[in-house]
Design an enzyme around this catalytic site. Sequence first.
Site: not given
Length: 670
Positions: A120, A122, A124, A226, A314, A408, A411, A424, A430
């Site tokens: 299954e 796990k 969090d 579960y 884990k 910017c 440039c 920009c 540029c």
Amino acid sequence: MDFKEKMGKLITELNNYNYHYYTLDQPLVSDKEYDALYDQLVALEAETGVKLPDSPTQRVGGEILKGFAPHRHLAPLWSLDKAQNIEQLRTWHDRVVRLVNDYNTKNPGNPLPNPCYALELKFDGLTLNLTYQDGKLVQASTRGNGAVGEGILPQVKTIKSVPLTIPYDEGTIEVQGEGIMNLSVLEKYNQTAAEPLKNARNAAAGALRNLSPKVTAERKLNAYFYNVGYSDGITFADHKEMMDFLRENRLKVNPYIFYFEQFDDVMEQLADIEKRRSELDYLIDGAVVKVTDFRIREALGYTDKFPRWAVAYKFEAEETTTVLQSVTWNVGRTGKITPLARVEPVELAGVTVQNCTLNNIGDIERKNLKFALGSRVFIRRSNDVIPEILGKVTEENDGEEILFPVECPSCGFPLEQRGAHLFCNNKTGCKPQIVARITHFASRDAMDIETFSDKTAIQLYEELGVREPADLYTLSFDSLVKLERFGEKKAQNLLDAIEKSKERDLASFLFALGIPNTGKSTTKMLADHYRDLYRVMAATAEELVELPDVGGIVADSIAGYFADPFAQASIEKMLSLGVQAQAPEAPKPVSSDSYFSGKTVVLTGTLHLLTREEATERLEALGAKVTGSVSKKTDLLIAGEKAGSKLAKAQQLGIDILEDEEEFVRLLNE
């Protein structure tokens, strides 16, 4: 420092982290950092044989929050032993087999069966323990210390996936599950939240342990179940029977549960889950392996804290904390200015992380990062992409200010703020924008100019004055061969590749243009729909928004791009220099009387008689719609060898499944 002093320091540090994590819902370190310290303490206790009374290894869970009524569980909520790697997992399995064999040697008249396994996810989130009396939900609590938890019935009642009544009305049962916040829900919540949530785990825990059920309801939590921890009137033969009972009683069971007779198959499925965990819409930090047979579970029993018949594997951590050192600002091909964070190097998901994304200035402000330079921050990495900063560890403005640019950085052009982004607008002057546009234009999914790279684009910009993709088609052999690191062969190869790119189809050309907010699937749809470049260029936003998967923003981006005189002139220049932007082939006639006609089909696993691409093409020619994920709208799953989570979900949803590849090919040929 003697061992007791060292042990005392570790215990003080761990208990402080536990207090902030479990009681205050304000974690100071990541799970990975906590686990490392915890393992040090376990090793020290094993080495010395000494365990101090306040050691976190002597209890499970944390203190009870004031403001919640305590609830004593009818049966203990056990913690799970951990396996950090495959070797530890095999050690657990070998111990299970040895204990079963020992039992059978001592009880030859009533032997246990060979152990089989359930696998299954796990989750969090936050553990939930629900109490039902005669079919009615009468209590819900947190895990607490495993014996006593906090009553949170009003909060849990706001979770729509938790049934308030169940069909089983013949006594009292307690069922365990996990309260979670789906990632898509978290993302949507943060778009309008005055105080964005750092991550889904803390969002769920904070909501369930909030004294106001109204706050819990706003988080739109979910829950999966579960285990039946206690029952005064029903027993189960195995884990599958118990899961069936939960489903029959309208308790949500996650579809990703697998059953195996051989432990090697468990290993294979574990690898698949870890590889694909980023596809899930919720957080998992591992998987749980359980012996399925309840007689074996009873025989194996428990240690002081763990059942011997289950173990948690884990996964590599995807979240940790580090120090934000600096922020730089990069210019993209559309002129968008993107902040890039430099952090103190830290190990995360198997790599050393030094750079993290911050998305935009709105992201910095929403995550309370404006005064975060030099502060500790949470970072998360998933799906092998650059990690993202989630937020500060503390809420105080205790760091230096991140200064937003007004010009910017490349440039010097004044920046314009549009929504949460800075731009920009100096498209023709540029350098980073121009180089990025040329590189994108030549990339594999666009015009596919072989051997071209960003270094090539920079060199052509600096030494030959290339300022737009159209300039590539004016390059000469004499000019290229004079460049540094360009010999005759390299120069000719590049010219040949540029010449060949003139034959690319309309979809590739549209993608190569780099229209803002428009990806490959959209440009292919435009090419298939209009089948002519000038018809695409003439389309209005009102017309475009009627097309599949085109919203208002995308429609405005497409129409606005082709209305720009700069873009129009560039396109005309390329066409005059021989770029064809060919219309796609006429669509092949689709069958309407095959077995697959009108069906939504998903392919999974390995096929041996034809490739996945061939199978997709033939299915579509027979009138099927081929999609990549299983849902209630799926009509048929084609399951090849080693089919995994998609097969499990299809079984859960009761979708038709075809596992015989020869039969599949026969139906294709009919």
